[in-house]
Design an enzyme around this catalytic site. Sequence first.
Site, PDB file in Angstrom:
ATOM      1  N   SER A  68       0.828  -1.209   0.000  1.00 38.43           N
ATOM      2  CA  SER A  68       0.000   0.000   0.000  1.00 38.43           C
ATOM      3  C   SER A  68       0.859   1.253   0.000  1.00 38.43           C
ATOM      4  O   SER A  68       0.548   2.236  -0.679  1.00 38.43           O
ATOM      5  CB  SER A  68      -0.933   0.007   1.216  1.00 38.43           C
ATOM      6  OG  SER A  68      -1.957  -0.935   1.066  1.00 38.43           O
ATOM      7  N   TYR A 118     -10.579  -1.042  -2.094  1.00 41.24           N
ATOM      8  CA  TYR A 118      -9.786  -1.672  -1.033  1.00 41.24           C
ATOM      9  C   TYR A 118      -8.379  -1.089  -0.991  1.00 41.24           C
ATOM     10  O   TYR A 118      -7.861  -0.749   0.078  1.00 41.24           O
ATOM     11  CB  TYR A 118      -9.732  -3.179  -1.277  1.00 41.24           C
ATOM     12  CG  TYR A 118      -9.001  -3.959  -0.207  1.00 41.24           C
ATOM     13  CD1 TYR A 118      -9.587  -4.181   1.040  1.00 41.24           C
ATOM     14  CD2 TYR A 118      -7.747  -4.509  -0.451  1.00 41.24           C
ATOM     15  CE1 TYR A 118      -8.928  -4.911   2.014  1.00 41.24           C
ATOM     16  CE2 TYR A 118      -7.082  -5.239   0.514  1.00 41.24           C
ATOM     17  CZ  TYR A 118      -7.683  -5.447   1.750  1.00 41.24           C
ATOM     18  OH  TYR A 118      -7.024  -6.172   2.712  1.00 41.24           O
ATOM     19  N   LYS A 144      -6.857   0.992   2.138  1.00 43.35           N
ATOM     20  CA  LYS A 144      -5.695   0.553   2.908  1.00 43.35           C
ATOM     21  C   LYS A 144      -4.579   1.599   2.891  1.00 43.35           C
ATOM     22  O   LYS A 144      -3.831   1.722   3.866  1.00 43.35           O
ATOM     23  CB  LYS A 144      -5.197  -0.793   2.391  1.00 43.35           C
ATOM     24  CG  LYS A 144      -6.118  -1.956   2.735  1.00 43.35           C
ATOM     25  CD  LYS A 144      -6.403  -2.046   4.226  1.00 43.35           C
ATOM     26  CE  LYS A 144      -7.202  -3.302   4.592  1.00 43.35           C
ATOM     27  NZ  LYS A 144      -7.573  -3.311   6.036  1.00 43.35           N
TER      28      LYS A 144
END
Length: 246
Positions: A149, A161, A165
Amino acid sequence: MIRPDLSERVALVTGSAKGVGRELLLELAERGASVAVHYRSSLDAAEETAEDARDRGAPEATTVQGDVASPGDVDAMFDAVEDELGTVDVLVNNVGPFAPRHWEDISFEEWNTVLQANVNGTYLCCKRALPEMRQQAWGRIVNIGYASSEKGLMSPKNAPYFIAKQGVLMFTRMLANDTQYEGITVNAVSPYVVENSDEFPDGLPRGRPAGFEDVAQAVLFFLEEDSDYISGENIEVDGGWLPETV
């Protein structure tokens, strides 16, 4: 395996009725923590996990229900834990739904659910836990992220998602800075593919997914008393994975 002494500590792991959250909670139970098993709809699984936690060494174990993206539910969850076990000393924000499809095929409701649960759920639980942690000048928060990430991982598939994150990691570092003089540490653990995943891509690092113990090892490291100078950090539990294309 790292073995922090968590006796006389209270731990809440969100999304701990099943999967990674369950295994993390049981590791904390083995190290003497009283534990709260959080669930949204899986009551039977949560009660079974609580029973297993007692068998693994937890002095006390209870279950708490709620939607981590709802301020009212989060308040009720923490009130229930405090009534049953006492102040939350260790918070693991594990809830993190995803949407593994192209972003144009995801409805707004699903997009919003992923963002709300991952980002707002982490925010709400941290905000609720912090006043008591600050009062006792001790607390450990570990947020579960996703590998790469911080390298800007992005893809049209599962986009909310990845966005969420990255937000969790940014929030983790902001909160670590904001609590640096208060006896609290805030860190992240970011796995890639874990052993209970629904599908396994080709070419997994080291020829296998991350085991539950691999993820737990990183979480437990942050809970060690000797790790109290480490805050705002992220351990990627990915076997050395680096996405060439996403």
